[in-house]
Design an enzyme around this catalytic site. Sequence first.
Site, mmCIF file in Angstrom:
data_model
loop_
_atom_site.group_PDB
_atom_site.id
_atom_site.type_symbol
_atom_site.label_atom_id
_atom_site.label_comp_id
_atom_site.label_asym_id
_atom_site.label_seq_id
_atom_site.Cartn_x
_atom_site.Cartn_y
_atom_site.Cartn_z
ATOM 1 N N ASP A 178 4.961 -7.422 6.631
ATOM 2 C CA ASP A 178 5.669 -8.554 7.229
ATOM 3 C C ASP A 178 5.987 -8.268 8.688
ATOM 4 O O ASP A 178 5.772 -9.107 9.560
ATOM 5 C CB ASP A 178 6.969 -8.833 6.455
ATOM 6 C CG ASP A 178 6.682 -9.294 5.039
ATOM 7 O OD1 ASP A 178 5.955 -10.284 4.884
ATOM 8 O OD2 ASP A 178 7.172 -8.652 4.098
ATOM 9 N N SER A 224 0.808 -1.222 0.000
ATOM 10 C CA SER A 224 0.000 0.000 0.000
ATOM 11 C C SER A 224 0.843 1.275 0.000
ATOM 12 O O SER A 224 0.343 2.333 -0.367
ATOM 13 C CB SER A 224 -0.926 0.001 1.219
ATOM 14 O OG SER A 224 -0.167 -0.206 2.393
ATOM 15 N N HIS A 242 -0.198 5.155 6.755
ATOM 16 C CA HIS A 242 0.284 5.341 5.387
ATOM 17 C C HIS A 242 0.867 6.742 5.256
ATOM 18 O O HIS A 242 0.671 7.579 6.136
ATOM 19 C CB HIS A 242 -0.868 5.120 4.409
ATOM 20 C CG HIS A 242 -1.321 3.689 4.384
ATOM 21 N ND1 HIS A 242 -2.374 3.231 5.130
ATOM 22 C CD2 HIS A 242 -0.810 2.613 3.740
ATOM 23 C CE1 HIS A 242 -2.512 1.934 4.938
ATOM 24 N NE2 HIS A 242 -1.571 1.524 4.114
#
Length: 373
Positions: A175, A61, A310
């Site tokens: 991750d 993203s 983000h």
Amino acid sequence: MWQRIFALSCVILYAIATLPDIGAPGYSCDANVMKKSKKVPTNVNSVRPADIKLIMALGDSLTAANGAGAEDPVAVVLQYRGLAFQAGGDKTLDEHVTIPNILKKYNPNLFGYSNGIGSPNVWEISRLNVAVPGANAKDLPAQARQLVALLQQHTEVVNMKEDWKLLNIFIGGNDICGYCRKPVDDSPYNCAQDIKQAVQIIFDNVPRVIVSLTGMLQLEILRETDTGHYFCQRLHHDECGCESNKNFTDAEIRQACYDYNAYEKQIETDGVFERDDFTFVVQPFFRDTLTPPMENGKPTQKFFAPDCFHFSQWGHALVSTYLWNNILQPVGLKNTIANLSEPATLSCPDATCPFIRTTKNSADCSKYLTPVD
Ligand SMILES: *[C@@H]1O[C@H](CO)[C@@H](O)[C@H](O)[C@H]1NC(C)=O
Ligand SMILES: *[C@@H]1O[C@H](CO)[C@@H](O)[C@H](O)[C@H]1NC(C)=O
């Protein structure tokens, strides 16, 4: 629920123009270092910025640029690909810094960058940025295959054999967000093997590529920017479980990110992706970046989209300045710290070695010098 959120977010799209941004008006370098090579280079260590014809990207993203233009947390579901630091071509360099917007100054015919808002299956928007929100390292090989298929299909814009291609990759956030739950499956070592597998697919199928891997960022900084923001903490509980799991200490999260960087660097050091027309370089500016973005002595949310996770368009532009400078710094002398409070001044190619820097031209550039156009 998501449909309703989507409809809502369409209403607030027009607001992007009012969000802060970073441009580099007047960026220019000495004419000689901005020119393309006299003949299309045959060696990967002699590629000037102006020789890059295609820009491509793999990632999650942060490469799909979720929420980069969002003014509200609901709009974070939208992929503002055109604003993405590695792959976006919205606006001009004067208004918004991205790697493609910088490269367009060197080669106005650059192709492959994204424009606008949309998902990776919409060619007119995504072009050669095949990043998928939520992707982990283990999803990269599928993205690599998708990229190869696009290059093979779009012969109207891609000259597979001739064109020099810059492939930007950035992965790892998801991750590490899951690492505390699955420390073996999602170990930094295993993730690096997945990245390697993806690059191998490109290596086997695509000539004339420089792979530029943006090293993993330090997720620990999110904890600092979240402090005191109950709303952000709640959101991150879902978006990034290990960030909010206090059993996973700051020291552990930091070490996991260092390890991720180290295994990424190992791929470069091993030299498995070295060929006359192919190389793999790590850009490490995030590695030692442990200070969150600050304003007036306090962590600021300006760098982040409204989900505090983000990057905002301001964040994307800022990150682009450090990434570009890393691309032009010799391997071994690359900056490993970015000041997330302030953009870097964009560098120019070094007149004595005016190429995208590779392991080999960093060791000895003299062998690779070629005439300009
Ligand atoms: C943290 O560890 C404790 C003790 O082992 C455990 O009970 C708890 O569920 C853990 N919290 C999370 C969020 O994993
Ligand atoms: C980072 O930038 C901020 C804002 O301009 C500045 O105050 C700070 O000193 C810088 N930090 C470093 C380490 O240079």
